[in-house]
Scaffold this motif. Sequence first.
Motif, mmCIF file in Angstrom:
data_model
loop_
_atom_site.group_PDB
_atom_site.id
_atom_site.type_symbol
_atom_site.label_atom_id
_atom_site.label_comp_id
_atom_site.label_asym_id
_atom_site.label_seq_id
_atom_site.Cartn_x
_atom_site.Cartn_y
_atom_site.Cartn_z
ATOM 1 N N CYS A 235 0.901 -0.782 0.070
ATOM 2 C CA CYS A 235 0.194 -0.186 -0.155
ATOM 3 C C CYS A 235 0.680 0.526 0.137
ATOM 4 C CB CYS A 235 -0.972 -0.103 1.143
ATOM 5 S SG CYS A 235 -2.044 -1.193 1.349
ATOM 6 N N TYR A 236 1.893 1.403 0.570
ATOM 7 C CA TYR A 236 2.199 2.242 0.833
ATOM 8 C C TYR A 236 4.427 2.419 0.105
ATOM 9 C CZ TYR A 236 -1.181 3.120 3.940
ATOM 10 O OH TYR A 236 -2.298 3.217 4.598
ATOM 11 N N LEU A 237 4.709 1.724 0.108
ATOM 12 C CA LEU A 237 6.259 1.747 -0.527
ATOM 13 C C LEU A 237 6.250 1.884 -2.111
ATOM 14 C CD1 LEU A 237 9.452 1.940 -0.393
ATOM 15 C CD2 LEU A 237 8.849 -0.409 -0.246
ATOM 16 N N LEU A 238 4.663 0.762 -2.521
ATOM 17 C CA LEU A 238 4.642 0.824 -3.966
ATOM 18 C C LEU A 238 4.193 1.565 -4.347
ATOM 19 C CD1 LEU A 238 4.737 -1.132 -6.768
ATOM 20 C CD2 LEU A 238 2.154 -1.744 -5.952
ATOM 21 N N LEU A 239 3.235 2.565 -3.865
ATOM 22 C CA LEU A 239 2.281 3.890 -4.374
ATOM 23 C C LEU A 239 3.644 5.441 -4.958
ATOM 24 C CD1 LEU A 239 -0.012 5.392 -1.936
ATOM 25 C CD2 LEU A 239 1.154 6.965 -3.427
ATOM 26 N N PRO A 240 5.064 5.755 -4.290
ATOM 27 C CA PRO A 240 5.279 6.744 -4.619
ATOM 28 C C PRO A 240 6.003 6.239 -5.829
ATOM 29 C CG PRO A 240 6.466 5.154 -2.566
ATOM 30 C CD PRO A 240 5.404 5.234 -2.747
ATOM 31 N N LEU A 241 6.414 4.761 -6.189
ATOM 32 C CA LEU A 241 7.547 3.799 -6.791
ATOM 33 C C LEU A 241 6.671 3.376 -8.665
ATOM 34 C CD1 LEU A 241 9.306 0.520 -4.710
ATOM 35 C CD2 LEU A 241 10.053 3.142 -5.343
ATOM 36 N N LEU B 260 -4.842 -0.743 -7.083
ATOM 37 C CA LEU B 260 -4.520 -1.699 -8.056
ATOM 38 C C LEU B 260 -5.962 -2.827 -7.841
ATOM 39 C CD1 LEU B 260 -0.545 -2.590 -8.015
ATOM 40 C CD2 LEU B 260 -2.319 -1.270 -9.611
ATOM 41 N N LEU B 261 -5.721 -3.336 -6.981
ATOM 42 C CA LEU B 261 -6.917 -4.833 -6.655
ATOM 43 C C LEU B 261 -8.463 -3.333 -6.822
ATOM 44 C CD1 LEU B 261 -6.220 -6.220 -3.372
ATOM 45 C CD2 LEU B 261 -6.094 -6.581 -5.538
ATOM 46 N N ALA B 262 -8.641 -2.825 -6.539
ATOM 47 C CA ALA B 262 -10.051 -1.586 -7.114
ATOM 48 C C ALA B 262 -10.017 -2.167 -8.141
ATOM 49 C CB ALA B 262 -10.280 -0.983 -5.371
ATOM 50 N N GLY B 263 -9.075 -0.976 -8.684
ATOM 51 C CA GLY B 263 -8.367 -0.398 -10.050
ATOM 52 C C GLY B 263 -8.824 1.380 -9.808
ATOM 53 N N SER B 264 -8.569 1.631 -8.710
ATOM 54 C CA SER B 264 -8.537 3.222 -8.871
ATOM 55 C C SER B 264 -7.356 3.460 -9.254
ATOM 56 C CB SER B 264 -9.536 3.155 -7.829
ATOM 57 O OG SER B 264 -8.013 2.611 -6.417
ATOM 58 N N VAL B 265 -7.240 5.567 -9.808
ATOM 59 C CA VAL B 265 -6.393 6.182 -9.254
ATOM 60 C C VAL B 265 -6.491 7.181 -8.925
ATOM 61 C CG1 VAL B 265 -6.900 7.130 -11.769
ATOM 62 C CG2 VAL B 265 -4.937 6.915 -11.253
ATOM 63 N N VAL B 266 -5.879 7.620 -7.883
ATOM 64 C CA VAL B 266 -6.149 9.372 -7.116
ATOM 65 C C VAL B 266 -5.469 10.505 -7.936
ATOM 66 C CG1 VAL B 266 -5.755 11.120 -5.494
ATOM 67 C CG2 VAL B 266 -6.025 8.058 -5.300
ATOM 68 N N VAL B 267 -6.087 10.937 -8.092
ATOM 69 C CA VAL B 267 -6.138 12.213 -9.542
ATOM 70 C C VAL B 267 -6.780 13.502 -8.810
ATOM 71 C CG1 VAL B 267 -6.998 11.340 -11.222
ATOM 72 C CG2 VAL B 267 -8.489 12.688 -10.758
ATOM 73 N N HIS B 268 -5.716 14.824 -9.271
ATOM 74 C CA HIS B 268 -6.285 15.777 -8.879
ATOM 75 C C HIS B 268 -7.776 15.922 -9.428
ATOM 76 C CE1 HIS B 268 -2.152 17.048 -7.119
ATOM 77 N NE2 HIS B 268 -1.498 17.080 -8.414
ATOM 78 N N ARG B 269 -8.418 16.517 -8.225
ATOM 79 C CA ARG B 269 -10.316 17.266 -8.787
ATOM 80 C C ARG B 269 -9.796 17.235 -10.164
ATOM 81 N NH1 ARG B 269 -12.120 19.489 -3.840
ATOM 82 N NH2 ARG B 269 -11.573 21.157 -5.066
ATOM 83 N N GLU B 270 -11.180 17.083 -11.228
ATOM 84 C CA GLU B 270 -11.266 17.326 -12.565
ATOM 85 C C GLU B 270 -10.219 18.281 -13.344
ATOM 86 O OE1 GLU B 270 -13.226 20.897 -11.521
ATOM 87 O OE2 GLU B 270 -14.554 20.646 -10.695
ATOM 88 N N ARG B 271 -9.164 17.181 -13.545
ATOM 89 C CA ARG B 271 -7.506 17.468 -14.293
ATOM 90 C C ARG B 271 -8.051 16.155 -15.062
ATOM 91 N NH1 ARG B 271 -3.151 19.952 -11.366
ATOM 92 N NH2 ARG B 271 -4.004 21.476 -10.393
ATOM 93 N N PHE B 272 -9.177 14.878 -14.836
ATOM 94 C CA PHE B 272 -8.924 13.463 -15.382
ATOM 95 C C PHE B 272 -8.780 13.561 -16.600
ATOM 96 C CE2 PHE B 272 -10.272 9.558 -16.962
ATOM 97 C CZ PHE B 272 -8.821 8.604 -16.736
ATOM 98 N N ASP B 273 -7.619 12.486 -17.521
ATOM 99 C CA ASP B 273 -8.150 12.880 -18.806
ATOM 100 C C ASP B 273 -6.977 11.600 -19.078
ATOM 101 O OD1 ASP B 273 -8.138 14.067 -21.911
ATOM 102 O OD2 ASP B 273 -6.122 13.211 -21.630
ATOM 103 N N ALA B 274 -7.861 10.810 -20.300
ATOM 104 C CA ALA B 274 -7.345 9.126 -20.225
ATOM 105 C C ALA B 274 -6.760 8.998 -20.930
ATOM 106 C CB ALA B 274 -9.328 8.651 -21.322
ATOM 107 N N ALA B 275 -7.034 10.094 -22.021
ATOM 108 C CA ALA B 275 -5.336 10.253 -22.857
ATOM 109 C C ALA B 275 -3.970 10.328 -22.452
ATOM 110 C CB ALA B 275 -5.383 11.270 -24.119
ATOM 111 N N SER B 276 -3.996 11.223 -21.706
ATOM 112 C CA SER B 276 -2.800 11.872 -21.003
ATOM 113 C C SER B 276 -2.227 10.879 -19.506
ATOM 114 C CB SER B 276 -3.116 13.480 -20.499
ATOM 115 O OG SER B 276 -3.472 14.368 -21.167
#
Length: 334
Positions: A144-150, A160-176
Amino acid sequence: MTETTQAPKIIAGFWIRVCADLIDMAILWVFAFLLGLLMEGWFLALGENGAWVGLLVSICYFVPMQSRLGNGQSLGKRILGLQVLEMSGRPLTLARSFLRYLVIAFAAYAGIFSGVVNSVVGSTLATFSNSIVGTLWFVALVGCYLLLPLHPLKRGLHDLLAGSVVVHRERFDAASLAALENPAKEKRAFAIVGAISGVAILVGIWGFIALTRFVSMAGLRDVQAKLEATGRFRSTSVADQTFKKNSVSTRSLIVQTHVDGSFDQTSEDLKPSYDLAFQTIREQIMDLSAYDNLRVGLRLGYNLGIRKRYTTIFQDENPKNPGERRDAGSRSNY
C-alpha cells in the motif's frame, strides 16, 4: 518568442496523499475523542475490542465518501483537491470502494483480523496463524505505501485491486493518463516490492521456526488460556523474551492483559489482579528456573483503533522468591 505552458498535473503524488490521509486521521481522532467523552464507560468495558468500533467508523467514513456517493473524496481529499476514480474516470462503486479500503484496513487493523483467524483455527494453531497474519500485514503495508511512490501512476496495492487511481480533481484525462504509463518503471516497482515482501516472508518463517525451537509455545498458550478463563483478564499476550545488556542475558516471561476498571487505579488497587496473574503463571509453568524475571502488565482503558486511550502498569516478580515484587513503571498511549 513563444511561451510554452506546462500541462496540468493529473496524478496525485505521494506526499499530497499522505497529507490528505493525515487530515482524515485527525478528523477521525477528534470524532473518537468526542465519542470517548460521551461513551467512556462503554468503551472501558470493551477494552481492546473497541477496535471494532474504530473499524466500523472508518468504513462508514471512507467507503461512501470515496465512492460515487461522495464523488470519490474523503474530507481530506476534498480539502486538498484530490479524487479517487476508476481508471475509466468514473467514481468507484460502493463495492470497489469497500474492497479498496479493506486492503488498507488490514494494514491498520491487523489485530482484529488476527483475532478472527485465531477464533476459527483455535489456540493450537494460534502461534502459526499469528505468524501468517503478521507476514501478510507487512506485505500489505509494503504494497500500500511503498509501491505507491514507485509506481508510475502512484497506485498502491489497494488501488490495483480496486482498479482505482487518485488524481487532482477535475483534471482526469484518459489519453494523458495512458501516456503516463511506463511498463518498465512498473515492473521495477513490482520487483522492488516483491523482493522486500519475499525477504519478509523468509524472515517470518525463520522467526517462527526459531521461536518454536527454543520456546514452549504450548506452555505460553496454556498461561494465556488459563488467565482468560478466570474471567478477570482479556486480550492477553504472553511472551518469552531474552534481553542482552553489557554481554549479560536476562530471560523474562512477560504477560500483558486488559483488566476492567477506571483509569485512576493504582498498583495497590490492582493487587488482587496481580496476585491472581502471578499465581496462574506459577501453576501453569511449574519450573521457572530458566527465567530471571516474571513481568505482568495490567492494561486499563480502551483502544478504538482511530484513537487509543490506555495505561499499562507493570510489576516484576523474582521467580526464585515468590511474592517478591517491585513496580516496573507504566506505559500510556493517548
